[in-house]
Scaffold this motif. Structure first.
Motif, PDB file in Angstrom:
ATOM      1  N   PHE A 120       0.889  -1.351   0.337  1.00 49.98           N
ATOM      2  CA  PHE A 120      -0.111   0.131   0.259  1.00 49.98           C
ATOM      3  C   PHE A 120       0.638   1.195   0.043  1.00 49.98           C
ATOM      4  O   PHE A 120       0.670   1.930  -0.656  1.00 49.98           O
ATOM      5  CB  PHE A 120      -0.782  -0.178   1.178  1.00 49.98           C
ATOM      6  N   GLU A 121       1.823   1.721   0.945  1.00 49.86           N
ATOM      7  CA  GLU A 121       3.110   2.721   1.118  1.00 49.86           C
ATOM      8  C   GLU A 121       3.141   2.829  -0.407  1.00 49.86           C
ATOM      9  O   GLU A 121       3.594   4.276  -0.395  1.00 49.86           O
ATOM     10  CB  GLU A 121       3.725   2.340   2.164  1.00 49.86           C
ATOM     11  N   VAL A 122       3.419   1.404  -1.556  1.00 51.23           N
ATOM     12  CA  VAL A 122       4.710   1.824  -2.554  1.00 51.23           C
ATOM     13  C   VAL A 122       3.422   2.676  -3.329  1.00 51.23           C
ATOM     14  O   VAL A 122       3.466   3.609  -3.816  1.00 51.23           O
ATOM     15  CB  VAL A 122       4.949   0.536  -3.159  1.00 51.23           C
ATOM     16  N   GLN A 123       2.702   1.778  -3.176  1.00 52.46           N
ATOM     17  CA  GLN A 123       0.771   2.521  -4.234  1.00 52.46           C
ATOM     18  C   GLN A 123       0.943   4.219  -3.888  1.00 52.46           C
ATOM     19  O   GLN A 123       0.145   4.644  -4.594  1.00 52.46           O
ATOM     20  CB  GLN A 123      -0.165   1.470  -4.456  1.00 52.46           C
ATOM     21  N   ASN A 124       0.392   4.897  -2.564  1.00 49.33           N
ATOM     22  CA  ASN A 124       0.033   5.482  -2.172  1.00 49.33           C
ATOM     23  C   ASN A 124       0.762   6.576  -2.443  1.00 49.33           C
ATOM     24  O   ASN A 124       0.341   7.515  -2.989  1.00 49.33           O
ATOM     25  CB  ASN A 124      -0.862   5.356  -0.936  1.00 49.33           C
TER      26      ASN A 124
ATOM     27  N   TYR B 147      -4.810  15.089   0.506  1.00 48.11           N
ATOM     28  CA  TYR B 147      -4.689  13.576   0.093  1.00 48.11           C
ATOM     29  C   TYR B 147      -3.724  13.057   0.912  1.00 48.11           C
ATOM     30  O   TYR B 147      -3.905  12.260   1.515  1.00 48.11           O
ATOM     31  CB  TYR B 147      -4.025  13.482  -1.119  1.00 48.11           C
ATOM     32  N   ARG B 148      -2.241  13.759   1.241  1.00 44.90           N
ATOM     33  CA  ARG B 148      -1.682  12.917   2.939  1.00 44.90           C
ATOM     34  C   ARG B 148      -2.343  13.051   3.963  1.00 44.90           C
ATOM     35  O   ARG B 148      -1.759  11.959   4.868  1.00 44.90           O
ATOM     36  CB  ARG B 148      -0.676  13.933   2.415  1.00 44.90           C
ATOM     37  N   SER B 149      -2.821  13.964   4.337  1.00 49.98           N
ATOM     38  CA  SER B 149      -3.509  13.925   5.377  1.00 49.98           C
ATOM     39  C   SER B 149      -4.709  12.707   5.283  1.00 49.98           C
ATOM     40  O   SER B 149      -4.863  13.042   6.662  1.00 49.98           O
ATOM     41  CB  SER B 149      -3.968  14.682   5.876  1.00 49.98           C
TER      42      SER B 149
ATOM     43  N   ARG C  15     -13.639  15.590   4.841  1.00 46.83           N
ATOM     44  CA  ARG C  15     -12.871  15.953   5.080  1.00 46.83           C
ATOM     45  C   ARG C  15     -12.729  17.243   3.495  1.00 46.83           C
ATOM     46  O   ARG C  15     -11.270  17.847   3.820  1.00 46.83           O
ATOM     47  CB  ARG C  15     -11.882  15.315   4.966  1.00 46.83           C
ATOM     48  N   GLY C  16     -13.490  17.284   2.545  1.00 54.28           N
ATOM     49  CA  GLY C  16     -14.034  18.719   1.656  1.00 54.28           C
ATOM     50  C   GLY C  16     -12.954  17.859   1.288  1.00 54.28           C
ATOM     51  O   GLY C  16     -12.534  18.800   0.234  1.00 54.28           O
TER      52      GLY C  16
END
Ligand SMILES: Cc1cc2nc3c(=O)[nH]c(=O)nc-3n(C[C@H](O)[C@H](O)[C@H](O)COP(=O)(O)O)c2cc1C
Length: 224
Positions: free
Chosen positions: A73-77, A92-94, A196-197
């Protein structure tokens, strides 16, 4: 005689549908075996093309396996964040977009594209109907989990082919969903992405047409 549901039963179903959420924050307490069995049983009652029932559910509890999937997941994210810039990238990162390691159970839902071969009734023209059927099973699972007070989060920020060696999935079987399952910290009253808008739910009059693409339905014509 045709089954008729009472007003209370009807109201309950709509309430379940409207209060289902994608859950990414879980408590760690386990799900009882019989609860999980009911949820998977609901999935198995889904409609499927030609009664193909192409689904399987791999139940994952092993922490080391979850850690391997989390790394994927970390790689694709990291790759996905490149779609955004500036404040949108920061937002997005939050966002919390998975609960792989904290959820007591992960489920890999697959579609066996060769089940009931050589020919599946109803699948002659639209061959992807087996995948659609699997998605119907996932929705059943999601709703049954909701009535059990169990949260489900779908993680699609994964290259599903990377899951094949981890779970020994044969080539003719497609991973369709990777789900995190557990008791939620909360069921939000609205989609988290809306809160989260990030995105908003579309109004009904934008999604229903009458007779032709783009034609508003009679009851909303001339409306606000
Ligand atoms: C096919 C599919 C894939 C999804 N993948 C992700 C995902 O990778 N990460 C995530 O946080 N949510 C994912 N979601 C959840 C959606 O963001 C969520 O369903 C939507 O924002 C509406 O919120 P709700 O499900 O709480 O009503 C996915 C949902 C679907 C149907």
């Amino acid at each position: 005689m045709v089954d008729v549901f009472s007003p209370a039963e009807r109201a309950a179903l709509y309430r379940v549908i409207e209060s289902r959420r994608d859950v990414r924050a879980f408590r760690t307490d386990p799900i009882a075996t019989d609860t999980l069995a009911r949820i998977l049983g609901a999935a198995h009652h889904a409609p499927s093309v030609g009664l193909m029932q192409p689904w399987n559910f791999i139940v994952i509890r092993d922490a080391a396996t979850k850690a391997r999937v989390k790394a994927l997941f970390e790689v694709q994210n990291e790759l996905a964040v490149a779609n955004y810039a500036g404040a949108r990238a920061d937002l997005y990162r939050s966002l919390k977009l998975e609960g792989i390691e904290e959820a007591p159970i992960n489920l890999c839902v697959t579609c066996d594209r060769t089940r009931s071969s050589p020919h599946v009734l109803g699948r002659h023209t639209v061959t992807d109907t087996d995948v659609y059927s699997t998605c119907c099973a996932i929705q059943n699972l999601w709703l049954a989990a909701r009535v059990e007070g169990v949260g489900v989060g779908w993680v699609s920020i994964l290259d599903y082919d990377d899951l094949r060696p981890i779970f020994g999935i044969p080539e003719t079987v497609w991973p369709v969903a990777y789900l995190c399952v557990g008791y939620p910290r909360a069921f939000l009253g609205e989609p988290e992405l809306q809160r989260r808008g990030w995105a908003t739910q579309l109004p009904m009059n934008q999604i229903i047409f009458e007779d032709r693409w783009g034609n508003p339905p009679i009851e909303t014509r001339g409306g606000p």
